[in-house]
Design a protein around this motif. Structure first.
Motif, PDB file in Angstrom:
ATOM      1  N   ASP A  56       0.827  -1.206   0.000  1.00  0.00           N
ATOM      2  CA  ASP A  56       0.000   0.000   0.000  1.00  0.00           C
ATOM      3  C   ASP A  56       0.863   1.259   0.000  1.00  0.00           C
ATOM      4  N   GLU A 191     -13.317  -3.399   1.147  1.00  0.00           N
ATOM      5  CA  GLU A 191     -12.779  -2.049   0.962  1.00  0.00           C
ATOM      6  C   GLU A 191     -13.901  -1.024   1.103  1.00  0.00           C
ATOM      7  N   THR A 227     -11.170   3.328   4.538  1.00  0.00           N
ATOM      8  CA  THR A 227     -10.448   3.628   3.308  1.00  0.00           C
ATOM      9  C   THR A 227     -10.349   5.132   3.065  1.00  0.00           C
ATOM     10  N   HIS A 258      -7.603  -1.075   9.181  1.00  0.00           N
ATOM     11  CA  HIS A 258      -6.678  -0.428   8.239  1.00  0.00           C
ATOM     12  C   HIS A 258      -7.129   1.023   8.089  1.00  0.00           C
ATOM     13  N   HIS A 260      -7.055   4.965   7.300  1.00  0.00           N
ATOM     14  CA  HIS A 260      -6.349   6.008   6.560  1.00  0.00           C
ATOM     15  C   HIS A 260      -6.432   7.305   7.350  1.00  0.00           C
ATOM     16  N   GLY A 289       1.407   6.649   2.479  1.00  0.00           N
ATOM     17  CA  GLY A 289       0.234   6.040   1.850  1.00  0.00           C
ATOM     18  C   GLY A 289      -0.447   7.037   0.946  1.00  0.00           C
ATOM     19  N   ASN A 294      -1.605   6.226   5.222  1.00  0.00           N
ATOM     20  CA  ASN A 294      -2.104   5.190   6.114  1.00  0.00           C
ATOM     21  C   ASN A 294      -1.779   5.564   7.554  1.00  0.00           C
TER      22      ASN A 294
END
Length: 564
Positions: A56, A191, A227, A258, A260, A289, A294
């Motif tokens: 990523d 996602e 995301t 995960h 962002h 990222g 990220n």
């Protein structure tokens, strides 16, 4: 929506920006009614950290890493203690495929490290992904598909049923490909999870848990990405806690996140998600990222460290980590980046410096009193959440002097770099000298420059010079001081008596027409400091060497002449 009433003390006016174009999160996604446990939870153990820099983070680089840079980064991650590492997107490019094959054929993967590879929900790309890991004794194959309404409508052109069918067919093909590879485990990412209907995500995850026949000894990972951040971190925590409570076969599922950083709250989202039940966190070192990046694993891990929790990865040489990441990413780490930036432990402000200086002194004293080495003693120093030495930083960069600095900072630098321990009452005097010099130059003053300024201020010759002198104790308690003084190019011999060397010197100076009183006196291993009142004017002086005390009084005399 009602317009909030503005209190009288807030004079801000409406901006010209078209904020009406954007919808609040509650109009975009349904967040299940919260029965929250996470606000009262506490993180007592580090989650499983999974760096995704090689996939990523690599996709976010203007110049993606080649195999040598990727290998250097991978070796760093292994050396730091990461045990699960996403190593690439093998079906996306030949470079990524070749790097995964390099790891396989070179034997670079230690026995206790599990590589993760990433694949879309397409049969041919899944095959390419499995081809890349052939020969690895263990791996995680990470399947993803976007699931939110805006992605289904705008990007995929599929409804919920079609997305579900695509995911199931891809997952079944993965299971067939892994039949002869018992070391392969599975991961699924819906996602844009944080913008997807909760019931749909739960349906997809539970179906794959069953299809892949997850068990406690062969768990599946369900990774729930923020995301694109759309809400405050508490909303993400509510979403994660809902899935923590409602996922089927919960003891066979590793709940992963995960986050962002589109709203700048990626770290907060990750921390609250762990409070809410997440067991695994994907992110990048220093937050690299796409877009705003990220979540930053360095900050997350060292935040735990600052709370007394073992981060389970090694940041004891933060500069070596930073150097490698900057080389591989070809991106700088911001000087104010938490824990790792070049200036993050540095204080220029006088009040900050004074507090840190006092904190260092008290820390050393408490450690000595308890018989504990200073580097093992409990840490409680103002403005420094952790001991910079714990991450390999020297104390040289903690306090630096410029026009914003004060007496504590320059005293700390003189003491630590040159062994000059200014008396507390003398510090304001020299601080004024430093302030004037830095105001004039407009720049930072180095420790050497600070020492040179000290010498020029207190140790330079003045109008009154002591050519020769001798002292002796005539009788017990009676000292005699004999000297030759030069005053304004006139030379004369003088002598005096007193109960000490300095009082005898002062008596000799009286004969030369100077009414001198020693107001304060101190000394350290190499330097003496004297505050004197001369003919009604008070000033500090300093002296070095075997005659330091006499030189300090003479220095103060000369400074009174210059400040009168």
């Amino acid at each position: 929506m009602t317009t909030p009433v503005t209190p009288f003390w807030n004079p801000q006016q409406p901006s010209p920006m078209p904020h009406h174009r954007y919808r609040p999160f509650e109009q975009r996604v349904t967040v299940p009614a919260a029965d929250r446990d996470w606000p009262s939870a506490r993180i007592e153990r580090a989650p499983l950290w999974v760096p995704v820099d090689l996939r990523d983070g690599n996709q976010a680089l203007a110049e993606p890493m080649d195999t040598p840079r990727k290998r250097r980064f991978f070796d760093l991650l292994v050396a730091m203690g990461f045990k699960e590492v996403e190593v690439g997107y093998p079906s996306a490019s030949r470079t990524d495929f070749d790097f995964v094959r390099h790891l396989v054929t070179s034997g670079a993967v230690p026995d206790d490290v599990t590589p993760v590879v990433f694949t879309p929900a397409r049969r041919d790309l899944i095959d390419r992904t499995f081809d890349s890991i052939e020969g690895l004794p263990r791996a995680v194959v990470h399947l993803y598909i976007a699931t939110s309404p805006v992605w289904r409508d705008v990007v995929l052109g599929r409804d919920r049923a079609e997305v579900r069918r695509t995911v199931r067919e891809a997952a079944a093909h993965m299971a067939r490909r892994a039949a002869d590879a018992p070391g392969v485990r599975f991961q699924f990412s819906p996602e844009t999870f944080n913008l997807t209907e909760p019931d749909f995500v739960l349906e997809l995850c539970d179906e794959l848990t069953e299809l892949w026949d997850a068990s406690p000894d062969r768990p599946v990972t369900h990774n729930l990405p923020a995301t694109v951040e759309i809400a405050t971190p508490n909303v993400y925590a509510d979403q994660i806690e809902y899935f923590h409570r409602h996922l089927s076969r919960r003891d066979s599922v590793i709940l992963s996140v995960h986050p962002h950083n589109d709203r700048g709250t990626g770290v907060a989202c990750a921390e609250l998600a762990v409070l809410a039940g997440a067991q695994r966190v994907e992110g990048c070192l220093f937050g690299n990222g796409e877009r705003t990046g990220n979540v930053d694993l360095v900050t997350l891990a060292l935040n735990l460290y600052a709370q007394g929790v073992d981060p389970m990865v090694d940041f004891s040489d933060i500069d070596a980590v930073k150097e490698t990441v900057e080389h591989c990413n070809r991106l700088p780490v911001h000087p104010r980046h938490p824990y790792a930036g070049d200036l993050v432990h540095t204080a220029f402000s006088g009040t900050h410096q004074d507090a840190i200086n006092k904190g260092f002194i008290q820390h050393a004293r408490r450690a000595a009193e308890s018989g504990t080495p200073a580097d093992q003693a409990p840490w409680d120093v103002p403005y420094l959440p952790i001991d910079p030495a714990d991450v390999g930083r020297s104390y040289e960069a903690v306090i630096r002097v410029n026009s914003q600095s004060g007496k504590g900072g320059m005293a700390y630098l003189l003491r630590t770099h040159h062994g000059i321990d200014l008396p507390a009452r003398m510090r304001p005097d020299f601080s004024r000298v430093v302030q004037e010099a830095t105001d004039d130059s407009g720049r930072e003053m180095t420790p050497k420059e600070l020492y040179d300024l000290f010498r020029a201020t207190y140790l330079a010759e003045g109008a009154v010079r002591l050519h020769t002198w001798s002292a002796y104790e005539e009788t017990p308690g009676v000292h005699r001081f004999v000297c030759t003084l030069e005053v304004d190019d006139r030379v004369g011999d003088y002598e005096g008596t007193g109960s000490s060397l300095l009082s005898a010197f002062v008596d000799a100076l009286a004969g030369a027409g100077y009414d001198v009183a020693v107001v304060d006196y101190a000394e350290d291993a190499t330097t003496a400091y004297a505050e004197c009142r001369v003919n009604g004017v008070t000033a500090w002086g300093a002296g070095e060497g075997s005659t330091a005390s006499v030189q300090a009084v003479l220095s103060a005399m000369n400074r009174t002449a210059s400040t009168a």
